[in-house]
Write a protein that holds these residues in place. Structure first.
Motif, mmCIF file in Angstrom:
data_model
loop_
_atom_site.group_PDB
_atom_site.id
_atom_site.type_symbol
_atom_site.label_atom_id
_atom_site.label_comp_id
_atom_site.label_asym_id
_atom_site.label_seq_id
_atom_site.Cartn_x
_atom_site.Cartn_y
_atom_site.Cartn_z
ATOM 1 N N LYS A 38 5.768 -33.098 -1.437
ATOM 2 C CA LYS A 38 5.101 -32.930 -2.164
ATOM 3 C C LYS A 38 5.491 -33.716 -3.148
ATOM 4 C CE LYS A 38 0.889 -29.986 -2.244
ATOM 5 N NZ LYS A 38 0.347 -28.506 -2.970
ATOM 6 N N SER A 39 6.719 -33.079 -4.193
ATOM 7 C CA SER A 39 7.502 -33.269 -5.049
ATOM 8 C C SER A 39 7.687 -35.479 -5.097
ATOM 9 C CB SER A 39 8.249 -32.772 -6.077
ATOM 10 O OG SER A 39 9.467 -32.507 -4.848
ATOM 11 N N THR A 40 7.704 -35.281 -4.141
ATOM 12 C CA THR A 40 8.900 -37.119 -2.901
ATOM 13 C C THR A 40 7.361 -37.922 -3.824
ATOM 14 O OG1 THR A 40 10.481 -36.023 -1.737
ATOM 15 C CG2 THR A 40 10.276 -38.832 -1.553
ATOM 16 N N ILE B 221 4.837 -37.010 -5.122
ATOM 17 C CA ILE B 221 3.655 -37.649 -6.671
ATOM 18 C C ILE B 221 4.722 -38.392 -7.482
ATOM 19 C CG2 ILE B 221 3.740 -35.894 -8.418
ATOM 20 C CD1 ILE B 221 2.772 -33.832 -6.946
ATOM 21 N N THR B 222 6.218 -38.480 -7.199
ATOM 22 C CA THR B 222 7.425 -39.275 -7.677
ATOM 23 C C THR B 222 6.905 -40.661 -7.499
ATOM 24 O OG1 THR B 222 8.695 -37.348 -7.876
ATOM 25 C CG2 THR B 222 9.785 -39.662 -7.786
#
Length: 128
Positions: free
Chosen positions: A2-4, A6-7
């Motif tokens: 998820k963070s990848t 979003i980034t």
């Protein structure tokens, strides 16, 4: 994961909104005027009152075969909405700048189309 994602989306958003391309308005006359293509919009100066630009713009939009779908009149800005074949949205916004000049902003489609925006601007500018 998820963070990848979003980034990656944040980086793509910064690239798309941060790209600015200078565009020569009239290279044939040798004038040093430049328009700016930023985030899908063509921003260009015009030396005329916004009411005159508005009347000229709607006449030229109609003559180019676009279907006008609406207008929005405000104190210092006028927006024109139209559609072209394929149901692509065209937005033209004319606003009065602080220096007393006018600025026109043109967007064709969802992501912008520089060539089409330039041709619309050229028609409006030539008609003035």
């Amino acid at each position: 994961m998820k963070s990848t994602l979003i980034t990656l989306l944040a980086i793509c958003a910064m690239i798309v909104t941060g790209c600015t391309t200078p565009v020569a308005i009239d290279p044939q006359t040798g004038q040093e005027q430049l328009a700016e293509y930023r985030a899908g919009y063509l921003y260009a100066p015009l030396d005329a009152p916004i009411r005159t630009i508005f009347k000229t713009a709607i006449r030229e939009i109609d003559s180019m075969g676009y279907f006008r779908t609406g207008e929005l009149h405000k104190e210092t800005a006028i927006s024109i909405y139209a559609r072209k074949v394929g149901d692509e949205k065209i937005t033209i916004r004319i606003r009065q700048t602080a220096e007393g000049q006018a600025e026109i902003r043109i967007r064709v489609g969802k992501l912008g189309d520089l060539a089409e925006s330039q041709s619309i601007y050229a028609r409006i500018r030539d008609a003035l």
